[in-house]
Design a protein around this motif. Structure first.
Motif, short mmCIF file in Angstrom:
data_model
loop_
_atom_site.label_atom_id
_atom_site.label_comp_id
_atom_site.label_asym_id
_atom_site.label_seq_id
_atom_site.Cartn_x
_atom_site.Cartn_y
_atom_site.Cartn_z
N ASN A 152 -9.69 -5.29 7.00
CA ASN A 152 -10.76 -4.33 6.75
C ASN A 152 -11.36 -4.61 5.36
N LEU A 168 0.79 -1.22 0.00
CA LEU A 168 0.00 0.00 0.00
C LEU A 168 0.83 1.28 0.00
N VAL A 221 -6.06 -0.94 8.12
CA VAL A 221 -6.02 -1.99 7.10
C VAL A 221 -6.23 -3.36 7.74
N TYR A 263 -8.99 3.92 7.53
CA TYR A 263 -7.55 3.79 7.29
C TYR A 263 -6.90 2.62 8.03
N TYR A 294 -2.41 5.10 6.22
CA TYR A 294 -2.74 3.71 6.49
C TYR A 294 -2.15 3.29 7.83
N ILE A 329 -8.59 -4.16 -2.99
CA ILE A 329 -7.34 -3.46 -3.34
C ILE A 329 -6.16 -4.43 -3.26
N LEU A 330 -6.08 -5.19 -2.20
CA LEU A 330 -4.98 -6.14 -2.03
C LEU A 330 -5.07 -7.27 -3.05
N LYS A 383 -12.75 -2.86 3.31
CA LYS A 383 -12.45 -1.81 2.34
C LYS A 383 -11.17 -2.08 1.56
N TYR A 384 -10.29 -2.94 2.10
CA TYR A 384 -8.97 -3.14 1.48
C TYR A 384 -8.80 -4.50 0.83
N TYR A 419 -3.18 -10.20 -1.43
CA TYR A 419 -4.15 -10.83 -0.52
C TYR A 419 -3.90 -12.33 -0.42
#
Length: 461
Positions: free
Chosen positions: A326, A161, A268, A266, A251, A332-333, A328-329, A350
């Protein structure tokens, strides 16, 4: 001459008679039986905390463990706690607890170690368990649930990140516990950072306090404004850094407790400690008479991911399960692709985090070895060989995790002057001296427990 002979014969007869009497006595005397110990019908257990139970970190999570066993064992267990106790106040606190009938006392901070040993001498029938220390006695056992493996997993995500390549870490004290957390986090960040072509640097500030929200917040701000960090991790017992990250768009990885709700945008991930895994085991063994006030000197819990006493996560879901990352992430991962340095396989960050998680968590057979000081030496065995016989034949039997963050090669530098060194690698070395860990090196229990070096891409300010 005859007189001398008669005296000699008389002395010999006395010796023979004495010996015969001894053996006759031994054959007729009752066997020596060890003093019987009767396990208590009810147990009164007390916890002593260095900080407030509302800190959301260290003391808070110990008290969650206390509440767990108090509820689970309600038929025979009574508990209490004393919070915000300084080292100087410890002995007086123990005196009051013993006077009130508490016979099991958990002292939950490293600086309580020496005075716990002192109190144990004064109260030999009370069982003490000291958290994070290494000194034991017949009525003093030790225990710890360590998070370095989880910090490494957090580091993998941090390396993915960060945009600047500058990652921050706020440390309460740079004692071996915190140093291995910091190093493991840095190793994870560099692993993914290298795969993505980032030049990762980890900047650390030591604040000199376990619980000081003001100092923690100031350190976080210094790391952001002066060193351009855009990711933060910490070993400090408040929510201050999480709240700073939320307010300043940084983060952050929470520490010890479920802190996601203090930084929902924020945070993670983080680390969750589950002291109740250890407390439930200790108290059950006391109730069963396995642990007594005269046999605790080799009891030394060193629980890692495989035990369930620590986990990856930052929140507790409505059903009681751990929220590992989280939501939310997660996508993204999953969108960031890297190469697994062990297999060469391409996968998402991830999936890499989950792969490493299970590589470390899956070492279930190591857990019994992590309960005594005598068996720590076996924890580093990758496997032993067992002949199953018949059509199965000879097979390896896995013991240690198939992956550990502290696997060579890597380089580091000694953190302290020679007189303060704790590891075999830095004793006799000057402060800042470079040390190398070769291919095939895997840190064992003693190396982890005495870690006094920083990996070479960590910068102490």
């Amino acid at each position: 001459m005859k007189t001398n002979i008669l005296i000699a014969v008389f002395v010999i007869l006395i010796i023979i008679a004495g010996a015969a009497g001894f053996f006759i006595g031994q054959s007729t005397a009752p066997a020596q039986v060890q003093k019987q110990y009767t396990p208590p019908d009810r147990i009164k257990a007390a916890w002593i905390y260095v900080g407030p139970v509302g800190d959301a970190g260290w003391s808070y999570m110990h008290d969650i463990g206390r509440k767990y066993v108090e509820t689970l064992y309600s038929g025979w267990l009574e508990t209490t706690y004393v919070e915000s106790v300084s080292e100087d106040q410890l002995l007086g606190t123990i005196d009051r607890l013993v006077a009130n009938g508490y016979t099991v006392i958990f002292t939950t901070s490293f600086e309580f170690m020496d005075k716990t040993i002192e109190a144990a001498k004064k109260y030999p029938n009370v069982m003490f368990f000291h958290c994070s220390g290494y000194k034991r006695a017949p009525n003093v056992g030790t225990y710890f649930a360590d998070l370095y493996q989880v910090y490494y997993l957090n580091g993998l995500m941090a390396g993915a990140l960060t945009r600047t390549g500058q990652v921050g870490y706020v440390a309460a004290y740079l004692i071996p516990e915190v140093v291995r957390h910091l190093n493991a986090f840095a190793i994870g960040a560099k692993e993914v950072g290298d795969a993505l072509g980032k030049d990762i640097k980890v900047h650390v500030i030591e604040i000199g306090a376990w619980y000081d929200p003001t100092k923690a917040r100031q350190a976080a701000d210094t790391l952001k404004t002066q060193y351009n960090v855009d990711v933060l991790a910490f070993t400090e017992d408040s929510t201050a850094i999480v709240e700073y990250g939320e307010a300043n768009g940084v983060y952050v990885f929470s520490h010890y407790g479920p802190m996601l709700k203090y930084g929902p945008n924020y945070v993670v991930s983080g680390q969750i400690v589950r002291w109740e895994i250890i407390y439930a085991d200790i108290l059950a063994k006391i109730k069963a008479g396995i642990y007594r006030p005269d046999n605790l000197d080799k009891v030394d819990y060193w629980y890692l991911l495989s035990s369930g006493a620590v986990d990856l996560g930052a929140d507790i879901a409505p059903d009681g399960s751990i929220v590992m990352i989280n939501p939310k992430y997660i996508d993204i991962l999953k969108s960031i692709q890297v190469k697994d340095k062990l297999t060469g396989e391409n996968l998402s960050v991830y999936d890499l985090v989950m792969r490493r998680y299970w590589q470390m968590k899956g070492a279930f057979t190591i857990v019994p070895l992590e309960e005594t000081a005598l068996t720590h030496v076996y924890e580093n065995l990758s496997s032993i060989t067992i002949d199953w016989g018949g059509r199965i034949g000879t097979k390896p039997y896995p013991i240690a995790p198939v992956f550990d963050p502290f696997t060579g090669p890597f380089t580091a530098y000694c953190l302290y002057t020679p007189d303060k060194a704790t590891s075999t690698y830095c004793k006799g070395m000057s402060q800042g001296a470079q040390i190398s860990f070769p291919q095939g090196y895997i840190a064992g229990h003693d190396d982890l427990w005495n870690m006094d070096y920083l990996v070479s891409w960590v910068i102490k300010h």
